[in-house]
Design a protein around this motif. Structure first.
Motif, PDB file in Angstrom:
ATOM      1  N   LEU A  64      -2.874   3.224 -17.861  1.00 39.90           N
ATOM      2  CA  LEU A  64      -3.101   4.598 -18.774  1.00 39.90           C
ATOM      3  C   LEU A  64      -1.993   4.591 -19.512  1.00 39.90           C
ATOM      4  O   LEU A  64      -0.662   3.874 -18.033  1.00 39.90           O
ATOM      5  CB  LEU A  64      -3.132   5.771 -17.369  1.00 39.90           C
ATOM      6  CG  LEU A  64      -4.226   5.840 -17.255  1.00 39.90           C
ATOM      7  CD1 LEU A  64      -4.074   6.985 -16.011  1.00 39.90           C
ATOM      8  CD2 LEU A  64      -5.886   5.625 -17.862  1.00 39.90           C
ATOM      9  N   GLU A  83      -8.505   8.327 -18.649  1.00 38.82           N
ATOM     10  CA  GLU A  83      -7.532   8.404 -18.107  1.00 38.82           C
ATOM     11  C   GLU A  83      -8.115   8.281 -16.408  1.00 38.82           C
ATOM     12  O   GLU A  83      -7.058   8.433 -15.537  1.00 38.82           O
ATOM     13  CB  GLU A  83      -7.592  10.401 -17.587  1.00 38.82           C
ATOM     14  CG  GLU A  83      -7.505  10.987 -19.149  1.00 38.82           C
ATOM     15  CD  GLU A  83      -7.915  12.281 -18.754  1.00 38.82           C
ATOM     16  OE1 GLU A  83      -8.845  12.561 -18.102  1.00 38.82           O
ATOM     17  OE2 GLU A  83      -8.381  13.362 -19.830  1.00 38.82           O
ATOM     18  N   ASP A  88      -3.418   1.643 -25.812  1.00 39.80           N
ATOM     19  CA  ASP A  88      -2.813   1.788 -24.722  1.00 39.80           C
ATOM     20  C   ASP A  88      -2.846   0.265 -24.750  1.00 39.80           C
ATOM     21  O   ASP A  88      -3.462  -0.999 -25.136  1.00 39.80           O
ATOM     22  CB  ASP A  88      -4.345   1.809 -23.552  1.00 39.80           C
ATOM     23  CG  ASP A  88      -4.219   3.314 -23.650  1.00 39.80           C
ATOM     24  OD1 ASP A  88      -3.899   3.958 -24.595  1.00 39.80           O
ATOM     25  OD2 ASP A  88      -4.642   3.954 -22.717  1.00 39.80           O
TER      26      ASP A  88
END
Lengths: 434, 251
Positions: free
Chosen positions: A72, A175, A230
């Motif tokens: 994450l 998440e 990310d």
């Protein structure tokens, strides 16, 4: 004959293994389309490195039955387009989250959730779901799109019947480290209607997304997206668009970071005097493990006096890899076509790589089509010019990177949205100053 | 102000000596002109002083108010007060003229430990300077030098000079590509900047620029050296007889 048999067997086995690991949705108005997509996928099989359009991009991480984890990432920055008044729809690891979303209410626009639309009879969506994807499988197969149509668990169905007062913004949050999201959106722009769709965020560790966009006569569709920062995320996305007469389709994508991204865009210009523009800016730094970014574009002109533009720019450093496969197909009778394609890379060091395959295929005799592809380093003369005015080397390089990307960003019509994209680019460049 | 002693320079990529011992001192408040035939090393001198890559200094020195220029990065030389008006100003698509100028001014101010100029102050400053050079708002908004005519590019160079206020200005063939009106506009811009604390080094092929920007000292450069130095009358002599006579006289 023994060798090809073995290859096919391997392909079949990989496809079946991938399907076995999925929980395929059943029933509802998409049932028929999903069954057809499943049959298409089984027919073509998942891709391999030997396939013509997968030579530059290894599909292994997309083929794997399980999504590898992706750490994450907190970008520590405000929500992109946060200042834009819009209807925000939030997906967390590929699941719509009504709690944190705005009410899906917008004058002149109908918004429904795919996962809940199941039993209801949304006539237009039933006609559209999987239809453009199925058509877009020829002449080049796109197995992950068929997989998506068969297996998508959520998405939005958006129908614009008038000029929307504000954009719809799809926010994709990541998440859960090992999330594997498959989303399928359908967008229908009715005659003369207009909609801006924004997409931001990483979505999941592995993200497979299809968006089918049907723009009817005189309709206008604007699309601006920014894929999440990310570093370890993987994504395969497809846009299938059909553009009717006097309609306009414009799409821009910003990609910053990501281990692997393949964005396919398949556009059929079906009506006379239509416009289709697709653009992308990608910034990749391979020092975070890996950066592989692939734009695979196919624009078909099947009507007269239409204009298409493909503008793709990539800035690569520290072993980053950029791929561009772009095609303009002009069908017989598509006279007065104006087709343009440019793909360029700026390599900030000698470790990075850009692979381009531009293609033109023309079956009409009164057309104007051009394509170009370049790879280069920072222009030393321009760099010296800026430095001679007192601008430090890193800032001067950043200015020249923005200069390089300018043509792609210019494809964003809305100045506010373009300014927000430029701000993110500047931030990326600032973070990478030595 | 500018002190060049026995400067020797060769091209990095080929073993070719371009400057073979240049000696030159330019005092504050003065305008020096360097004239010379093609290939004499005039532009090389301007590039070496401003720090362009591709040249190797094999001997000698160059200082600005005692500071060693040759040890500095190009941006450090700019912050120290050196400015080169390019013969061929570079086009930078996608970067607005104003953004570029403001970045340049604030980078220099930061390097000198001064406060950055606010957007409002900057706008006022640029508008005032631009007006004198007949540079309109549209030109300021456009990307750096993109779509500018030859004259507009040179006026833009002088605008940068006026905004950045360097102490040592080098003009590299600023007259090339200019028609009579543009030359007058550019010269007026330069003359307006003439000041006790500022010096100019004007590199040119032709005497005509020096009709507008009147030099205090004229140098003739040939084969990598300053071969003759005199007053403004030397430029007139070149105009009348060409370089051949002067070079023959020295041979």
């Amino acid at each position: 004959m023994a060798a090809p048999m073995r290859k096919d067997e391997a392909r079949v086995a990989a496809t079946e293994a991938r399907l076995a690991a999925l929980d395929l949705p059943k029933g509802g108005f998409t049932a028929h389309a999903r069954a057809n997509a499943l049959a298409r996928l089984r027919e073509m099989g998942l891709p391999g490195r030997r396939d013509e359009y997968w030579k530059f991009t290894d599909p292994a991480v997309l083929n794997a039955t399980e999504a590898a984890k992706a750490a994450l990432f907190d970008p520590k920055e405000s929500q992109l387009f946060g200042g834009v008044d819009c209807v925000k729809l939030v997906f967390v690891d590929g699941v719509f989250d009504a709690e944190v979303s705005d009410d899906p209410v917008l004058a002149g626009v109908e918004i429904a959730r795919l996962a809940e639309a199941g039993a209801s009879d949304i006539h237009w969506a039933q006609e559209l779901y999987g239809a453009l994807e199925a058509k877009g499988q020829s002449p080049v197969v796109r197995p992950f799109a068929a997989l998506n149509t068969a297996a998508a668990t959520d998405g939005v169905l958006i129908r614009a019947t008038a000029q929307a007062a504000k954009p719809v913004h799809l926010v994709y949050r990541h998440e859960s480290e090992a999330s594997d999201a498959i989303l399928h959106h359908c967008v229908k722009i009715e005659p003369g209607a207009e909609l801006t769709l924004l997409e931001t965020g990483p979505a999941a560790a592995r993200f497979n997304k299809v968006m089918e966009v049907d723009v009817a006569a005189g309709g206008r569709f604007h699309h601006v997206r920014a894929q999440g920062r990310d570093h370890e995320r993987r994504a395969i996305t497809h846009i299938f668009a059909r553009v009717a007469e006097e309609a306009s389709f414009k799409s821009f994508t910003l990609t910053v970071n990501g281990q692997m991204t393949r964005n396919e865009c398949v556009i059929e210009i079906a009506g006379d005097d239509a416009i289709a523009h697709v653009a992308g800016a990608a910034l990749g730094d391979g020092s975070y493990g890996r950066f592989h970014h692939d734009d695979t574009i196919f624009v078909t002109h099947d009507a007269e006096r239409c204009e298409s533009r493909q503008v793709f720019k990539k800035v690569l450093k520290n072993g980053a890899v950029g791929v561009f496969q772009g095609k303009i197909l002009v069908k017989p009778g598509a006279q007065k076509t104006d087709g343009y394609q440019i793909s360029q890379s700026l390599l900030l060091d000698e470790d990075s790589q850009f692979l381009a395959k531009p293609e033109l295929e023309i079956y009409a005799d009164d057309v104007k089509c051009s394509h170009g592809s370049t790879t280069g380093a920072i222009d030393e003369t321009a760099l010296f010019y800026l430095r001679s005015r007192g601008v430090g080397k890193q800032d001067a390089t950043a200015l020249l990177v923005l200069s390089f990307l300018a043509d792609a960003i210019a494809e964003i019509e809305d100045e506010t949205l373009a300014a927000e994209i430029v701000e993110r680019l500047e931030a990326w460049l600032q973070r990478r100053k030595k | 102000m500018l002190n060049i002693k026995n400067l020797q320079v060769k091209l990095e990529e080929e073993d070719k000596q371009i400057l073979k011992g240049v000696d030159l001192t330019v005092e504050a408040g003065k305008v020096h002109a360097i004239m010379g035939p093609n290939g004499s090393g005039k532009s090389t001198l301007s590039y070496v002083l401003s720090g362009r890559d591709g040249y190797e200094v094999t001997g000698g020195s160059a200082t600005l108010d005692g500071e060693d220029l040759l040890e500095m990065e190009p941006e450090e030389r700019a912050a120290a007060g050196l400015f080169l008006a390019f013969q061929y100003p570079v086009e930078i698509p996608g970067v607005g003229n104003m953004t570029f100028l403001r970045t340049a001014l604030n980078s220099q101010r930061k390097a000198r430990g001064e406060d950055e100029v606010s957007a409002a102050e900057f706008l006022k400053l640029v508008r005032e300077k631009a007006k004198a050079l007949k540079i309109d708002a549209d030109m300021l908004k456009r990307p750096v030098n993109v779509g500018f005519s030859g004259g507009e590019k040179k006026r833009n160079e002088i605008l940068q000079m006026a905004v950045l206020e360097p102490r040592m200005c080098i003009l590299d063939e600023t007259d090339s590509g200019l028609d009579v009106d543009a030359m007058k506009l550019v010269s007026d811009g330069v003359n307006a900047l003439r000041d006790e604390g500022r010096a100019f080094l004007v590199i040119t092929h032709y005497q005509r620029l020096l009709d507008h920007i009147q030099p205090d000292v004229v140098h003739i450069m040939a084969a990598g050296r300053i071969v003759k130095t005199g007053g403004p009358e030397l430029a007139l002599e070149v105009e009348k007889n060409g370089y051949a006579d002067i070079l023959a006289e020295l041979a």
